[in-house]
Design a protein around this motif. Structure first.
Motif, PDB file in Angstrom:
ATOM      1  N   UNK A   1       0.797  -1.208   0.000  1.00  0.00           N
ATOM      2  CA  UNK A   1       0.000   0.000   0.000  1.00  0.00           C
ATOM      3  C   UNK A   1       0.837   1.269   0.000  1.00  0.00           C
ATOM      4  N   UNK A   2       0.127   2.378  -0.117  1.00  0.00           N
ATOM      5  CA  UNK A   2       0.783   3.681  -0.250  1.00  0.00           C
ATOM      6  C   UNK A   2       1.655   3.999   0.949  1.00  0.00           C
ATOM      7  N   UNK A   3       1.206   3.663   2.175  1.00  0.00           N
ATOM      8  CA  UNK A   3       1.985   4.007   3.363  1.00  0.00           C
ATOM      9  C   UNK A   3       3.304   3.254   3.389  1.00  0.00           C
ATOM     10  N   UNK A   4       3.293   1.976   2.985  1.00  0.00           N
ATOM     11  CA  UNK A   4       4.534   1.202   2.940  1.00  0.00           C
ATOM     12  C   UNK A   4       5.493   1.788   1.918  1.00  0.00           C
ATOM     13  N   UNK A   5       4.995   2.025   0.711  1.00  0.00           N
ATOM     14  CA  UNK A   5       5.866   2.529  -0.353  1.00  0.00           C
ATOM     15  C   UNK A   5       6.409   3.910   0.004  1.00  0.00           C
ATOM     16  N   UNK A   6       5.562   4.757   0.594  1.00  0.00           N
ATOM     17  CA  UNK A   6       6.010   6.096   0.985  1.00  0.00           C
ATOM     18  C   UNK A   6       7.122   6.009   2.022  1.00  0.00           C
ATOM     19  N   UNK A   7       6.977   5.106   2.995  1.00  0.00           N
ATOM     20  CA  UNK A   7       8.025   4.958   3.998  1.00  0.00           C
ATOM     21  C   UNK A   7       9.333   4.504   3.357  1.00  0.00           C
ATOM     22  N   UNK A   8       9.240   3.529   2.471  1.00  0.00           N
ATOM     23  CA  UNK A   8      10.442   3.030   1.812  1.00  0.00           C
ATOM     24  C   UNK A   8      11.127   4.142   1.035  1.00  0.00           C
ATOM     25  N   UNK A   9      10.358   4.895   0.272  1.00  0.00           N
ATOM     26  CA  UNK A   9      10.946   5.957  -0.540  1.00  0.00           C
ATOM     27  C   UNK A   9      11.537   7.068   0.322  1.00  0.00           C
ATOM     28  N   UNK A  10      10.911   7.339   1.469  1.00  0.00           N
ATOM     29  CA  UNK A  10      11.392   8.413   2.346  1.00  0.00           C
ATOM     30  C   UNK A  10      12.664   8.020   3.097  1.00  0.00           C
ATOM     31  N   UNK A  11      12.762   6.762   3.522  1.00  0.00           N
ATOM     32  CA  UNK A  11      13.832   6.364   4.436  1.00  0.00           C
ATOM     33  C   UNK A  11      14.997   5.631   3.783  1.00  0.00           C
ATOM     34  N   UNK A  12      14.805   5.123   2.584  1.00  0.00           N
ATOM     35  CA  UNK A  12      15.807   4.224   2.013  1.00  0.00           C
ATOM     36  C   UNK A  12      17.114   4.938   1.685  1.00  0.00           C
ATOM     37  N   UNK A  13      18.214   4.281   2.040  1.00  0.00           N
ATOM     38  CA  UNK A  13      19.531   4.691   1.587  1.00  0.00           C
ATOM     39  C   UNK A  13      20.016   3.770   0.466  1.00  0.00           C
ATOM     40  N   UNK A  14      19.123   2.908   0.047  1.00  0.00           N
ATOM     41  CA  UNK A  14      19.372   1.926  -1.003  1.00  0.00           C
ATOM     42  C   UNK A  14      18.482   2.312  -2.187  1.00  0.00           C
ATOM     43  N   UNK A  15      18.929   2.140  -3.423  1.00  0.00           N
ATOM     44  CA  UNK A  15      18.051   2.427  -4.560  1.00  0.00           C
ATOM     45  C   UNK A  15      16.720   1.678  -4.457  1.00  0.00           C
ATOM     46  N   UNK A  16      15.626   2.366  -4.841  1.00  0.00           N
ATOM     47  CA  UNK A  16      14.273   1.817  -4.715  1.00  0.00           C
ATOM     48  C   UNK A  16      13.632   1.732  -6.088  1.00  0.00           C
ATOM     49  N   UNK A  17      12.970   0.609  -6.340  1.00  0.00           N
ATOM     50  CA  UNK A  17      12.205   0.425  -7.576  1.00  0.00           C
ATOM     51  C   UNK A  17      10.741   0.307  -7.166  1.00  0.00           C
ATOM     52  N   UNK A  18       9.925   1.322  -7.495  1.00  0.00           N
ATOM     53  CA  UNK A  18       8.566   1.313  -6.950  1.00  0.00           C
ATOM     54  C   UNK A  18       7.662   2.279  -7.692  1.00  0.00           C
ATOM     55  N   UNK A  19       6.359   2.150  -7.392  1.00  0.00           N
ATOM     56  CA  UNK A  19       5.407   3.202  -7.706  1.00  0.00           C
ATOM     57  C   UNK A  19       4.598   3.476  -6.454  1.00  0.00           C
ATOM     58  N   UNK A  20       4.228   4.746  -6.248  1.00  0.00           N
ATOM     59  CA  UNK A  20       3.506   5.130  -5.042  1.00  0.00           C
ATOM     60  C   UNK A  20       2.003   4.964  -5.217  1.00  0.00           C
ATOM     61  N   UNK A  21       1.463   5.448  -6.320  1.00  0.00           N
ATOM     62  CA  UNK A  21       0.027   5.391  -6.594  1.00  0.00           C
ATOM     63  C   UNK A  21      -0.215   4.813  -7.979  1.00  0.00           C
ATOM     64  N   UNK A  22      -1.409   4.257  -8.152  1.00  0.00           N
ATOM     65  CA  UNK A  22      -1.852   3.837  -9.469  1.00  0.00           C
ATOM     66  C   UNK A  22      -3.093   4.620  -9.857  1.00  0.00           C
TER      67      UNK A  22
END
Length: 418
Positions: free
Chosen positions: A209-230
């Motif tokens: 869900x959006x909350x998980x993806x948002x947290x990952x994108x906000x906190x990651x120091x590792x490259x992220x492959x994702x989409x936030x919304x559809x």
């Protein structure tokens, strides 16, 4: 100061890095054999997986989980068979590792090749869908990557049972068990440890869900492959065929409302000749239509849209709908409210379609097709790891090729640089 979760992740990533080196040298036949053995283990473990899933479902029902989330969580024999078939399908896909992307010979005689190689270690963070355990493991293994899986607490027992079957396949083929690891704790802090594992995990892929993806994108120091919304759009142009438009829009919204490729906003050209039957078809299919003032006048069953509706991913039988003055306004609306995921135009005007496909800045753009086709399997890629809406590395459905990078191989005969 390292926490227990940091220590756990340091150990897991060290084991994964070692396994990744082994996978990088594994040939196509070995990786395919591992997946076929894993699929067979899934089929042989149906009773164990169902028993584990029953525990998760019972806990979820007691916790009051939503019907949509419960549907994602629940397994039956058919879903397990489909899971095994998906793993088998990945085994048949062409191995991307070692593919020569391009080759050139320099005037000095050096031969330079750009060759696909695995990314290395992937961290997959996901929520209630236990099938992701098998899909992510299969795609990671086939592309030569070691995978660290962190599933949601809702599916903890199911994930462990599926993971055990996948490891059976890996080891049966002589590959290291650490090629596919499942984080053994549901402590939410372990997610932070994964996101901080810079240099140890090569890419994080969130599925949820959006909350998980948002947290990952906000906190990651590792490259992220994702989409936030559809927030996907279907635009019915003035020259759309009404029968086609009705069939596509109803399918794009209602086939499966909870997937990221479901249409969430319907844009109707002010000169389209049959808006009322289009709105009625959605309502008759059980969809709530949140409409602008013009469309509300066409059917009393519609409700009024507010400003937030244009920016909402419903993942439910709800759609926002409005009239636009033409192609330019439709594209401006998508640019303002869309999430760069999937957007479609329905029209018989080839020039209008060409402009839409060229100018709409989304990972997937479609002409006369349902947005529900936003899926790696439908693109012929096999099981997908997710849809990427960013601009770097991979975009759209991400499967085997998107889980590789490349390196340059240079061959010479003693050349020195002057």
């Amino acid at each position: 100061m390292m926490t227990d979760n940091d220590t756990l992740m340091a150990n897991m990533t060290a084991n994964a890095r070692s396994a990744a080196r082994c996978l990088a040298g594994a040939n196509d036949a070995t990786k395919a054999a591992a997946l076929l053995a894993a699929a067979a283990a899934l089929r042989a473990s149906v009773a164990d997986i169902l028993a584990a899933n029953a525990k998760d479902v019972a806990a979820a029902v007691a916790a009051g989980i939503s019907p949509a989330m419960l549907d994602r969580l629940k397994l039956d024999e058919g879903r397990i068979a489909a899971m095994a078939s998906a793993v088998e399908q990945v085994a048949t896909l062409e191995d991307p590792v070692g593919q020569i992307i391009d080759s050139r010979s320099r005037p000095n005689g050096l031969v330079m090749e750009r060759v696909r190689v695995p990314l290395g270690v992937l961290g997959i963070i996901y929520e209630s869908r236990p099938n992701v355990t098998a899909d992510a493991a299969a795609l990671g293994l086939r592309s030569g990557n070691a995978v660290i899986l962190r599933g949601g607490s809702e599916a903890v027992h199911s994930n462990h049972a599926i993971h055990a079957a996948m490891v059976q396949g890996v080891t049966h083929a002589g590959l290291p068990a650490d090629a596919v690891q499942l984080v053994p704790t549901q402590d939410r802090a372990v997610v932070g440890a994964m996101l901080r594992a810079q240099g140890a995990i090569d890419m994080i892929i969130p599925r949820g869900g959006k909350s998980l993806v948002a947290r990952v994108q906000d906190e990651a120091r590792v490259p992220v492959l994702a989409h936030l919304d559809g927030i996907c759009h279907s635009y019915v142009h003035k020259d759309a065929d009404p029968e086609m438009a009705q069939a596509l829009v109803v399918n794009a919204k209602m086939r499966r409302t909870g997937i990221c490729g479901a249409t969430e906003t319907l844009l109707i050209d002010q000169d389209y000749p049959a808006p009322a039957p289009l709105i009625a078809a959605l309502l008759d299919a059980g969809c709530e239509v949140r409409a602008d003032d013009i469309l509300m006048e066409l059917d009393a069953r519609t409700v009024s849209a507010d400003a937030d509706d244009w920016d909402t991913e419903y993942l439910d039988s709800v759609i926002s709908a409005c009239v636009v003055s033409g192609l330019d306004e439709a594209m401006a609306h998508i640019a303002r409210h869309g999430s760069r995921h999937t957007d479609a135009i329905i029209t018989q005007d080839a020039a209008a379609a060409a402009r839409f496909l060229a100018e709409v800045d989304s990972a997937i753009v479609m002409h006369n097709a349902s947005t529900q086709f936003a899926d790696g399997g439908e693109f012929g890629l096999g099981a997908e790891i997710g849809i990427a809406t960013g601009r770097l590395h991979a975009r759209g459905p991400v499967a085997l090729e998107g889980l590789t990078t490349y390196k340059w191989i240079v061959r010479g005969q003693g050349q020195t640089r002057p």
